[in-house]
Design a protein around this motif. Structure first.
Motif, PDB file in Angstrom:
ATOM      1  N   ARG A 119       2.197 152.690  68.277  1.00 13.73           N
ATOM      2  CA  ARG A 119       1.399 152.889  69.482  1.00 13.73           C
ATOM      3  C   ARG A 119       1.041 154.357  69.696  1.00 13.73           C
ATOM      4  O   ARG A 119       0.011 154.671  70.266  1.00 13.73           O
ATOM      5  N   GLY A 120       1.902 155.262  69.246  1.00 14.59           N
ATOM      6  CA  GLY A 120       1.646 156.669  69.503  1.00 14.59           C
ATOM      7  C   GLY A 120       0.508 157.242  68.691  1.00 14.59           C
ATOM      8  O   GLY A 120      -0.271 158.061  69.189  1.00 14.59           O
ATOM      9  N   VAL A 121       0.387 156.819  67.434  1.00 13.81           N
ATOM     10  CA  VAL A 121      -0.621 157.390  66.546  1.00 13.81           C
ATOM     11  C   VAL A 121      -1.610 156.341  66.052  1.00 13.81           C
ATOM     12  O   VAL A 121      -2.822 156.500  66.188  1.00 13.81           O
ATOM     13  N   LEU A 122      -1.103 155.248  65.479  1.00 16.19           N
ATOM     14  CA  LEU A 122      -1.998 154.309  64.803  1.00 16.19           C
ATOM     15  C   LEU A 122      -2.942 153.604  65.777  1.00 16.19           C
ATOM     16  O   LEU A 122      -4.136 153.458  65.489  1.00 16.19           O
ATOM     17  N   GLN A 123      -2.436 153.154  66.923  1.00 17.15           N
ATOM     18  CA  GLN A 123      -3.293 152.431  67.872  1.00 17.15           C
ATOM     19  C   GLN A 123      -4.461 153.288  68.361  1.00 17.15           C
ATOM     20  O   GLN A 123      -5.615 152.848  68.312  1.00 17.15           O
ATOM     21  N   PRO A 124      -4.227 154.517  68.837  1.00 17.78           N
ATOM     22  CA  PRO A 124      -5.379 155.314  69.281  1.00 17.78           C
ATOM     23  C   PRO A 124      -6.356 155.635  68.162  1.00 17.78           C
ATOM     24  O   PRO A 124      -7.566 155.663  68.390  1.00 17.78           O
ATOM     25  N   LEU A 125      -5.849 155.885  66.952  1.00 13.47           N
ATOM     26  CA  LEU A 125      -6.753 156.181  65.849  1.00 13.47           C
ATOM     27  C   LEU A 125      -7.658 154.994  65.548  1.00 13.47           C
ATOM     28  O   LEU A 125      -8.867 155.152  65.343  1.00 13.47           O
ATOM     29  N   LEU A 126      -7.101 153.794  65.509  1.00 11.61           N
ATOM     30  CA  LEU A 126      -7.910 152.619  65.210  1.00 11.61           C
ATOM     31  C   LEU A 126      -8.872 152.297  66.350  1.00 11.61           C
ATOM     32  O   LEU A 126      -9.991 151.828  66.113  1.00 11.61           O
ATOM     33  N   GLN A 127      -8.459 152.550  67.596  1.00 11.06           N
ATOM     34  CA  GLN A 127      -9.327 152.243  68.728  1.00 11.06           C
ATOM     35  C   GLN A 127     -10.502 153.209  68.843  1.00 11.06           C
ATOM     36  O   GLN A 127     -11.393 152.991  69.663  1.00 11.06           O
ATOM     37  N   ARG A 128     -10.524 154.243  68.026  1.00  6.91           N
ATOM     38  CA  ARG A 128     -11.732 155.056  67.941  1.00  6.91           C
ATOM     39  C   ARG A 128     -12.858 154.287  67.267  1.00  6.91           C
ATOM     40  O   ARG A 128     -14.031 154.590  67.474  1.00  6.91           O
ATOM     41  N   HIS A 129     -12.512 153.312  66.442  1.00  7.58           N
ATOM     42  CA  HIS A 129     -13.495 152.671  65.580  1.00  7.58           C
ATOM     43  C   HIS A 129     -13.608 151.168  65.779  1.00  7.58           C
ATOM     44  O   HIS A 129     -14.464 150.539  65.166  1.00  7.58           O
ATOM     45  N   MET A 130     -12.761 150.580  66.589  1.00  8.50           N
ATOM     46  CA  MET A 130     -12.828 149.142  66.804  1.00  8.50           C
ATOM     47  C   MET A 130     -12.260 148.807  68.169  1.00  8.50           C
ATOM     48  O   MET A 130     -11.568 149.616  68.788  1.00  8.50           O
ATOM     49  N   ALA A 131     -12.574 147.610  68.633  1.00  5.24           N
ATOM     50  CA  ALA A 131     -12.084 147.156  69.930  1.00  5.24           C
ATOM     51  C   ALA A 131     -10.568 146.989  69.888  1.00  5.24           C
ATOM     52  O   ALA A 131      -9.984 146.762  68.824  1.00  5.24           O
ATOM     53  N   PRO A 132      -9.906 147.099  71.042  1.00  5.95           N
ATOM     54  CA  PRO A 132      -8.439 146.991  71.063  1.00  5.95           C
ATOM     55  C   PRO A 132      -7.898 145.713  70.438  1.00  5.95           C
ATOM     56  O   PRO A 132      -6.853 145.745  69.787  1.00  5.95           O
ATOM     57  N   ILE A 133      -8.589 144.578  70.617  1.00  5.64           N
ATOM     58  CA  ILE A 133      -8.081 143.324  70.070  1.00  5.64           C
ATOM     59  C   ILE A 133      -7.997 143.391  68.552  1.00  5.64           C
ATOM     60  O   ILE A 133      -7.021 142.943  67.943  1.00  5.64           O
ATOM     61  N   TRP A 134      -9.013 143.996  67.915  1.00  3.69           N
ATOM     62  CA  TRP A 134      -9.005 144.093  66.455  1.00  3.69           C
ATOM     63  C   TRP A 134      -7.986 145.122  65.988  1.00  3.69           C
ATOM     64  O   TRP A 134      -7.334 144.941  64.951  1.00  3.69           O
ATOM     65  N   ALA A 135      -7.848 146.196  66.740  1.00  7.89           N
ATOM     66  CA  ALA A 135      -6.813 147.175  66.404  1.00  7.89           C
ATOM     67  C   ALA A 135      -5.432 146.537  66.487  1.00  7.89           C
ATOM     68  O   ALA A 135      -4.573 146.749  65.620  1.00  7.89           O
ATOM     69  N   GLY A 136      -5.208 145.726  67.538  1.00  3.49           N
ATOM     70  CA  GLY A 136      -3.923 145.051  67.675  1.00  3.49           C
ATOM     71  C   GLY A 136      -3.647 144.087  66.538  1.00  3.49           C
ATOM     72  O   GLY A 136      -2.537 144.033  66.004  1.00  3.49           O
ATOM     73  N   LEU A 137      -4.656 143.312  66.148  1.00  2.00           N
ATOM     74  CA  LEU A 137      -4.476 142.372  65.041  1.00  2.00           C
ATOM     75  C   LEU A 137      -4.161 143.104  63.739  1.00  2.00           C
ATOM     76  O   LEU A 137      -3.282 142.680  62.969  1.00  2.00           O
ATOM     77  N   LEU A 138      -4.860 144.197  63.494  1.00  2.00           N
ATOM     78  CA  LEU A 138      -4.644 144.942  62.254  1.00  2.00           C
ATOM     79  C   LEU A 138      -3.261 145.593  62.234  1.00  2.00           C
ATOM     80  O   LEU A 138      -2.554 145.554  61.213  1.00  2.00           O
ATOM     81  N   ILE A 139      -2.857 146.176  63.360  1.00  3.20           N
ATOM     82  CA  ILE A 139      -1.530 146.791  63.419  1.00  3.20           C
ATOM     83  C   ILE A 139      -0.444 145.729  63.309  1.00  3.20           C
ATOM     84  O   ILE A 139       0.583 145.929  62.653  1.00  3.20           O
ATOM     85  N   GLY A 140      -0.662 144.570  63.943  1.00  2.92           N
ATOM     86  CA  GLY A 140       0.326 143.498  63.858  1.00  2.92           C
ATOM     87  C   GLY A 140       0.534 143.022  62.433  1.00  2.92           C
ATOM     88  O   GLY A 140       1.674 142.799  61.996  1.00  2.92           O
ATOM     89  N   ALA A 141      -0.566 142.866  61.686  1.00  3.24           N
ATOM     90  CA  ALA A 141      -0.446 142.453  60.289  1.00  3.24           C
ATOM     91  C   ALA A 141       0.263 143.525  59.466  1.00  3.24           C
ATOM     92  O   ALA A 141       1.098 143.220  58.598  1.00  3.24           O
ATOM     93  N   THR A 142      -0.064 144.786  59.739  1.00  9.68           N
ATOM     94  CA  THR A 142       0.596 145.886  59.030  1.00  9.68           C
ATOM     95  C   THR A 142       2.080 145.930  59.358  1.00  9.68           C
ATOM     96  O   THR A 142       2.926 146.105  58.469  1.00  9.68           O
TER      97      THR A 142
END
Length: 333
Positions: free
Chosen positions: A151-174
């Protein structure tokens, strides 16, 4: 010559830092666990038998946090690290999410345990509750520390380029895939679980914690409490029913239109990319605040808003904060 100060953006963490962050995270965790899988006898002779309380198990678990600190220090220095850690002090949350984390999650574990014929609470050892309390405190310094990275680094970085739902799905799979070697490691709780429900549960949990993260302004405190509830030793083992309950609840949850409208731009083409998760989001869309820019400005009580707008620009400002924690003021068009 206008009297406006120049609007500049301090050096933040670039989006390509996702690569180094993931590389460090997987290298540490899979390296440590892989050693015990590939050379179990030699690793046990060198470092001792692996268990949930072993220092190397802590090291493997802390890998996302270590990677986060490396990335933040590299790009933001000690000043950036201090501001990054200050997100632990963001304690305000909505009543609904607070109730879900403090009461809802324990009830999910109780319900899942009862469905499979288990107890309401985890059985106490013969020594009583004191050892369980000690483990509960220890757990505060185990899984929740991961949130510095996810949440500290990966979530904000991904939310620069995609909606939160897609960022959450991608982080969850990772996150789920990152746990995979632990299922081949004897001496840990993962050895008795099935990976597929666990993987699905990781994805669902990450989707659930994403609005918590955004609604609390990028807080690290609440995702850590969320994570701690997942591994609280007082809650009974509810696998795999806790996963199915959370999956059903997530699928049935109706999106909050206020939350959606606070994130979606008005421009139709950009809004479509936002909903689908494609394309780069404009700077004026909140990366991890989870609130519209004007609300952020009012909350922070920034003085002289109009004096911070560059010549020829409108007086709509976006207050954002990069991952190193440095504040910057961006003039909107």
């Amino acid at each position: 010559m206008h009297g406006y100060p120049a609007v500049t953006r301090p050096r933040g963490i670039p989006s390509f830092s996702v690569g180094p962050f993931l590389a460090i995270t997987f290298l540490i965790t899979w390296g440590v666990i892989g050693l015990y899988i590939a050379l179990p006898e030699r690793a046990a002779a060198w470092f001792g038998k692996i268990s949930g309380a072993h220092p190397l198990f802590f090291l493997a678990t802390w890998a996302p946090a270590i990677a986060a600190f490396v990335v933040v220090l590299w790009h933001g220095g000690t000043t950036g690290l201090r501001r990054f850690l200050a997100r632990l002090l963001l304690w305000r949350s909505t009543a609904g999410w607070t109730a879900f984390i403090l009461l809802g999650l324990p009830l999910v574990f109780v319900a899942g345990s009862l469905i499979k014929g288990g107890p309401i609470l985890a059985p106490l050892p013969p020594e009583g509750a004191r050892p369980v309390l000690a483990v509960m405190v220890m757990m505060l310094f185990l899984g929740p520390i991961e949130e510095f990275g996810w949440r500290g680094v990966l979530q904000p970085l991904l939310q620069r380029h995609m909606a939160p739902i897609w960022a959450g799905l991608l982080i969850g799979a990772t996150w789920g895939f990152w746990h995979l070697p632990a299922f081949y490691l004897p001496g840990t709780v993962f050895g008795g679980w099935n990976f597929l429900p666990f993987f699905l549960g990781n994805v669902v949990l990450t989707v659930l914690v994403t609005p918590v993260f955004n609604r609390t302004g990028g807080s690290l405190l609440w995702p850590m409490l969320f994570h701690w509830q997942l591994i609280n030793p007082f809650w009974p083992d509810a696998q795999p029913w806790d996963t199915w309950i959370l999956t059903g609840g997530t699928a049935a949850r109706k999106p909050d239109p206020r939350w959606a409208s606070a994130h979606q731009p008005q421009d139709g083409r950009v809004a479509n990319r936002w909903r689908l998760g494609w394309g780069t989001l404009p700077d004026c869309l909140p990366g991890y605040y989870g609130a519209d820019p004007d609300h952020v400005l009012r909350r922070r009580s920034l003085p002289n808003r109009r004096d911070r707008v560059a010549p020829g620009r409108s007086h709509t400002e976006c207050d954002t904060e990069d991952l190193a924690g440095r504040r910057t003021y961006l003039a909107g068009t």
